[in-house]
Design a protein around this motif. Structure first.
Motif, PDB file in Angstrom:
ATOM      1  N   PRO A   1      30.307  43.250  38.806  1.00 52.05           N
ATOM      2  CA  PRO A   1      31.351  42.581  39.446  1.00 52.05           C
ATOM      3  C   PRO A   1      32.671  43.038  39.947  1.00 52.05           C
ATOM      4  O   PRO A   1      33.411  42.601  40.746  1.00 52.05           O
ATOM      5  CB  PRO A   1      31.489  41.325  38.672  1.00 52.05           C
ATOM      6  N   THR A   2      33.071  44.070  39.008  1.00 54.26           N
ATOM      7  CA  THR A   2      34.294  44.763  39.293  1.00 54.26           C
ATOM      8  C   THR A   2      33.986  46.266  39.883  1.00 54.26           C
ATOM      9  O   THR A   2      35.034  47.109  39.954  1.00 54.26           O
ATOM     10  CB  THR A   2      35.003  44.819  38.057  1.00 54.26           C
ATOM     11  N   LEU A   3      32.951  46.536  40.129  1.00 56.91           N
ATOM     12  CA  LEU A   3      32.529  47.785  40.604  1.00 56.91           C
ATOM     13  C   LEU A   3      32.083  47.912  42.110  1.00 56.91           C
ATOM     14  O   LEU A   3      30.944  47.055  42.251  1.00 56.91           O
ATOM     15  CB  LEU A   3      31.712  48.467  39.647  1.00 56.91           C
ATOM     16  N   PRO A   4      32.287  48.948  42.606  1.00 55.55           N
ATOM     17  CA  PRO A   4      31.478  49.143  44.072  1.00 55.55           C
ATOM     18  C   PRO A   4      30.067  49.509  43.740  1.00 55.55           C
ATOM     19  O   PRO A   4      29.747  50.125  42.897  1.00 55.55           O
ATOM     20  CB  PRO A   4      32.517  50.364  44.548  1.00 55.55           C
ATOM     21  N   ASP A   5      29.276  49.251  44.823  1.00 57.64           N
ATOM     22  CA  ASP A   5      27.955  49.353  44.652  1.00 57.64           C
ATOM     23  C   ASP A   5      27.428  50.273  46.190  1.00 57.64           C
ATOM     24  O   ASP A   5      27.988  49.982  47.228  1.00 57.64           O
ATOM     25  CB  ASP A   5      27.253  48.127  44.638  1.00 57.64           C
ATOM     26  N   ASP A   6      26.440  51.080  45.871  1.00 61.56           N
ATOM     27  CA  ASP A   6      26.127  51.923  46.931  1.00 61.56           C
ATOM     28  C   ASP A   6      24.807  51.309  47.713  1.00 61.56           C
ATOM     29  O   ASP A   6      24.345  51.874  48.766  1.00 61.56           O
ATOM     30  CB  ASP A   6      25.808  53.254  46.858  1.00 61.56           C
ATOM     31  N   SER A   7      24.219  50.229  47.239  1.00 63.45           N
ATOM     32  CA  SER A   7      23.059  49.858  47.837  1.00 63.45           C
ATOM     33  C   SER A   7      23.631  48.955  49.106  1.00 63.45           C
ATOM     34  O   SER A   7      24.606  48.461  49.149  1.00 63.45           O
ATOM     35  CB  SER A   7      22.156  48.827  46.903  1.00 63.45           C
TER      36      SER A   7
ATOM     37  N   ARG B   1      23.222  41.038  43.383  1.00 65.05           N
ATOM     38  CA  ARG B   1      24.303  41.628  44.070  1.00 65.05           C
ATOM     39  C   ARG B   1      24.623  41.014  45.333  1.00 65.05           C
ATOM     40  O   ARG B   1      25.738  40.518  45.836  1.00 65.05           O
ATOM     41  CB  ARG B   1      24.489  42.949  43.940  1.00 65.05           C
ATOM     42  N   HIS B   2      23.585  41.036  46.481  1.00 65.21           N
ATOM     43  CA  HIS B   2      23.810  41.081  47.762  1.00 65.21           C
ATOM     44  C   HIS B   2      23.514  39.717  47.965  1.00 65.21           C
ATOM     45  O   HIS B   2      23.665  38.972  49.445  1.00 65.21           O
ATOM     46  CB  HIS B   2      22.779  41.827  48.511  1.00 65.21           C
ATOM     47  N   LEU B   3      23.395  38.627  47.027  1.00 66.97           N
ATOM     48  CA  LEU B   3      23.359  37.142  47.233  1.00 66.97           C
ATOM     49  C   LEU B   3      24.598  36.399  46.680  1.00 66.97           C
ATOM     50  O   LEU B   3      24.426  35.161  46.686  1.00 66.97           O
ATOM     51  CB  LEU B   3      21.991  36.511  46.744  1.00 66.97           C
ATOM     52  N   SER B   4      25.436  37.344  46.265  1.00 69.16           N
ATOM     53  CA  SER B   4      26.620  36.894  45.318  1.00 69.16           C
ATOM     54  C   SER B   4      27.772  36.814  46.092  1.00 69.16           C
ATOM     55  O   SER B   4      28.142  37.682  47.105  1.00 69.16           O
ATOM     56  CB  SER B   4      26.558  37.612  44.047  1.00 69.16           C
TER      57      SER B   4
ATOM     58  N   GLY C   1      28.783  42.667  42.860  1.00 69.93           N
ATOM     59  CA  GLY C   1      28.973  43.829  43.719  1.00 69.93           C
ATOM     60  C   GLY C   1      30.393  44.188  44.022  1.00 69.93           C
ATOM     61  O   GLY C   1      31.006  44.752  45.366  1.00 69.93           O
ATOM     62  N   GLY C   2      31.340  44.320  43.069  1.00 69.90           N
ATOM     63  CA  GLY C   2      32.767  44.493  43.264  1.00 69.90           C
ATOM     64  C   GLY C   2      33.626  43.506  43.912  1.00 69.90           C
ATOM     65  O   GLY C   2      34.821  43.582  43.972  1.00 69.90           O
ATOM     66  N   ARG C   3      33.092  42.277  44.149  1.00 72.29           N
ATOM     67  CA  ARG C   3      33.819  41.209  44.985  1.00 72.29           C
ATOM     68  C   ARG C   3      34.793  40.484  43.813  1.00 72.29           C
ATOM     69  O   ARG C   3      35.927  40.353  44.423  1.00 72.29           O
ATOM     70  CB  ARG C   3      32.795  40.148  45.318  1.00 72.29           C
ATOM     71  N   LEU C   4      34.632  40.763  42.573  1.00 73.34           N
ATOM     72  CA  LEU C   4      35.631  40.080  41.655  1.00 73.34           C
ATOM     73  C   LEU C   4      37.075  40.890  41.503  1.00 73.34           C
ATOM     74  O   LEU C   4      38.013  40.546  41.680  1.00 73.34           O
ATOM     75  CB  LEU C   4      35.043  39.909  40.317  1.00 73.34           C
ATOM     76  N   ALA C   5      36.752  42.408  41.748  1.00 70.57           N
ATOM     77  CA  ALA C   5      37.621  43.199  41.587  1.00 70.57           C
ATOM     78  C   ALA C   5      38.556  43.152  42.897  1.00 70.57           C
ATOM     79  O   ALA C   5      39.791  43.282  43.237  1.00 70.57           O
ATOM     80  CB  ALA C   5      37.355  44.654  41.543  1.00 70.57           C
ATOM     81  N   ALA C   6      37.788  42.723  44.085  1.00 71.43           N
ATOM     82  CA  ALA C   6      38.416  42.821  45.417  1.00 71.43           C
ATOM     83  C   ALA C   6      39.251  41.567  45.223  1.00 71.43           C
ATOM     84  O   ALA C   6      40.321  41.543  46.040  1.00 71.43           O
ATOM     85  CB  ALA C   6      37.408  42.707  46.418  1.00 71.43           C
ATOM     86  N   ALA C   7      38.824  40.575  44.957  1.00 73.14           N
ATOM     87  CA  ALA C   7      39.368  39.153  44.677  1.00 73.14           C
ATOM     88  C   ALA C   7      40.852  39.292  44.004  1.00 73.14           C
ATOM     89  O   ALA C   7      41.984  38.849  44.282  1.00 73.14           O
ATOM     90  CB  ALA C   7      38.623  38.186  44.235  1.00 73.14           C
ATOM     91  N   ALA C   8      40.856  40.233  43.099  1.00 72.08           N
ATOM     92  CA  ALA C   8      42.005  40.572  41.935  1.00 72.08           C
ATOM     93  C   ALA C   8      43.178  41.461  42.660  1.00 72.08           C
ATOM     94  O   ALA C   8      44.058  41.564  42.308  1.00 72.08           O
ATOM     95  CB  ALA C   8      41.729  40.996  40.575  1.00 72.08           C
ATOM     96  N   HIS C   9      42.607  42.287  43.726  1.00 68.98           N
ATOM     97  CA  HIS C   9      43.511  43.219  44.350  1.00 68.98           C
ATOM     98  C   HIS C   9      44.842  42.676  44.920  1.00 68.98           C
ATOM     99  O   HIS C   9      44.703  41.251  45.595  1.00 68.98           O
ATOM    100  CB  HIS C   9      42.772  43.908  45.641  1.00 68.98           C
ATOM    101  N   PRO C  10      45.938  43.067  44.684  1.00 70.86           N
ATOM    102  CA  PRO C  10      46.428  44.185  44.232  1.00 70.86           C
ATOM    103  C   PRO C  10      46.546  44.391  42.566  1.00 70.86           C
ATOM    104  O   PRO C  10      47.144  45.443  42.268  1.00 70.86           O
ATOM    105  CB  PRO C  10      47.779  44.534  44.987  1.00 70.86           C
ATOM    106  N   ALA C  11      46.011  43.583  41.872  1.00 71.40           N
ATOM    107  CA  ALA C  11      46.276  43.840  40.540  1.00 71.40           C
ATOM    108  C   ALA C  11      45.489  45.006  39.874  1.00 71.40           C
ATOM    109  O   ALA C  11      44.389  45.214  40.632  1.00 71.40           O
ATOM    110  CB  ALA C  11      45.739  42.501  39.768  1.00 71.40           C
TER     111      ALA C  11
END
Length: 450
Positions: free
Chosen positions: A215-221, A176-179, A183-193
């Motif tokens: 890819p579509t979910l936040p991560d606490d690490s 996740r941290h090398l991507s 780590g939610g970054r795909l969902a962030a890219a899709a916002h505001p959809a």
């Protein structure tokens, strides 16, 4: 219904165990799970993205159900997109493009798939919908290195993590941290959809953000957690990777507006496969003991422990007992043999049972591929111990070489199913027949459909 006598026919007993595994896997296939869980079509576009060993089957099930609903409603709801799955795990779709890439080692095809998914969702607006189809294996299949890092670096670290015996939670934390997409970054890219994620979980504990590295979910690490894992495992960290993990702040957090309207649906998990197996076994008259759906640890050690449990149970049970478990074990690679975690587990069982009468065992990966070989797993019975002795096969030697595949291939004990197009990880079953000298024990107590 066909009654059979397990003691009378070793092959029939193993066939029953194999059919039991088929029942468990069928219960977690997306074809029967997605049609009842469709989101409402949006005012704008619907774009499908996804990754994992079940992604193509999920796409096919979604597409068929989407079209059927549209037809019944007298309209044509638009739908397009793309998913990536492992080579050989594809399905034919009409509107959703299915790509194939390498697993467990990421490759350039998986990198291209990730880039195309980001490009597909970035132009979307608040009236649009993204449907994410995510399953186990997606972390390796959908790979886009973070800025400043390379695919070759990710491949090298991935290889060392796999060889180290690290559990999937640790491996995916690093990924996740090398991507640039996990780590939610795909969902962030899709916002505001709006993003609706459908998951088939292969991770112990079924934490949604861990499936395919979320890819579509936040991560606490945190990036520091990934660096600590690499250092603890004794893996050399390139300077560019270290700098990234020290300074990266790109992962969206749980309070990010990108997740405000999103929804997560877990379609299937290991517990569902075990429940289906338990129900079938109970109907056949067995006592069933489920050890858990989230077991981890070194594969051979878990095998030895469960074999000892079976031996103890045999001295106490009055009728056939089935011991079930799921989860994801690890293999610390020390040799150059062939194998996967399920056959390594089963070789630990085999070496401990030493041909104990009346005990059979099966272990398979529910995706149909154990590690990187062509088998799903293997199934053994007491007669295999004598066969191994006659063939001069040493379980201990094969374990030392991580060569469980070759051991069971020589005994004709491998299970080869081909891709199942689902994935809730390992399914393990040990069938324990009561000792024949126990008073009142009948050999015909178990009935089941073969």
């Amino acid at each position: 219904m066909t009654a059979f006598t397990p003691f009378a026919d070793e092959a029939a007993t193993r066939t029953w165990l194999t059919r039991l595994a088929e029942t468990a896997i069928a219960a977690v296939h997306p074809a029967s799970l997605l049609p009842e869980r469709l989101p409402e079509p949006p005012r704008g576009r619907t774009v499908v993205v996804g990754a994992g060993k079940a992604a193509a089957a999920m796409a096919r099930a979604l597409e068929r159900a989407w079209q059927a609903r549209s037809r019944d409603a007298g309209r044509d709801d638009p739908l397009d997109g793309l998913v990536v799955t492992r080579h050989g795990h594809g399905e034919a779709c009409r509107r959703i493009e299915v790509l194939e890439a390498s697993h467990p080692m990421p490759d350039a095809l998986g990198e291209q798939a990730a880039e195309r998914m980001l490009a597909a969702v970035e132009p979307l607006g608040e009236d649009d919908l993204v449907i994410a189809l995510v399953s186990g294996g997606g972390s390796a299949l959908m790979t886009r290195p973070a800025p400043g890092l390379t695919l070759r670096q990710k491949q090298a670290l991935n290889r060392e993590l796999l060889r180290s015996g690290a559990p999937i939670r640790e491996i995916n934390t690093v990924r996740r941290h090398l991507s640039a997409i996990k780590g939610g970054r795909l969902a962030a890219a899709a916002h505001p959809a709006r993003v609706v994620s459908y998951l088939i979980s292969d991770v112990p504990g079924d934490e949604p953000s861990l499936v395919a590295s979320g890819p579509t979910l936040p991560d606490d690490s945190m990036p520091a957690d990934a660096l600590a894992i690499l250092e603890r495992r004794g893996i050399a960290v390139p300077d560019s990777v270290r700098r990234h993990l020290v300074s990266d702040q790109s992962a969206p957090r749980r309070d990010d507006p990108a997740f405000a309207r999103d929804e997560v649906v877990v379609l299937a998990r290991a517990a569902d496969a075990l429940a289906a197996a338990r129900e079938r076994a109970a109907r056949s008259g067995l006592d069933v003991r489920v050890l858990g759906d989230d077991l981890e640890g070194e594969a051979r050690d878990l095998g030895r422990a469960q074999a000892m449990l079976a031996i103890k149970a045999q001295g106490e049970c009055r009728r056939p007992m089935l011991i079930l478990s799921g989860g994801e074990t690890s293999v610390t690679v020390r040799g150059e043999g062939r194998g996967g975690r399920n056959v390594e587990y089963l070789l630990g069982v085999f070496d401990t049972l030493k041909g104990a009468a009346g005990i059979h065992a099966l272990a398979v990966d529910t995706d149909g591929i154990d590690g990187s070989e062509d088998n799903a797993g293997a199934v053994i019975g007491p007669d295999h111990w004598q066969r191994a002795r006659e063939a001069r096969l040493s379980a201990a030697d094969h374990l030392a070489r991580n060569d469980a595949y070759s051991f069971f291939a020589a005994l004709d004990a491998l299970l080869v199913t081909g891709p199942t197009r689902t994935n809730v990880n390992d399914f393990r079953a040990i069938l324990v027949m009561p000792r024949r000298d126990e008073e009142g024990v009948r050999e015909d107590v178990m009935e089941g459909a073969l």
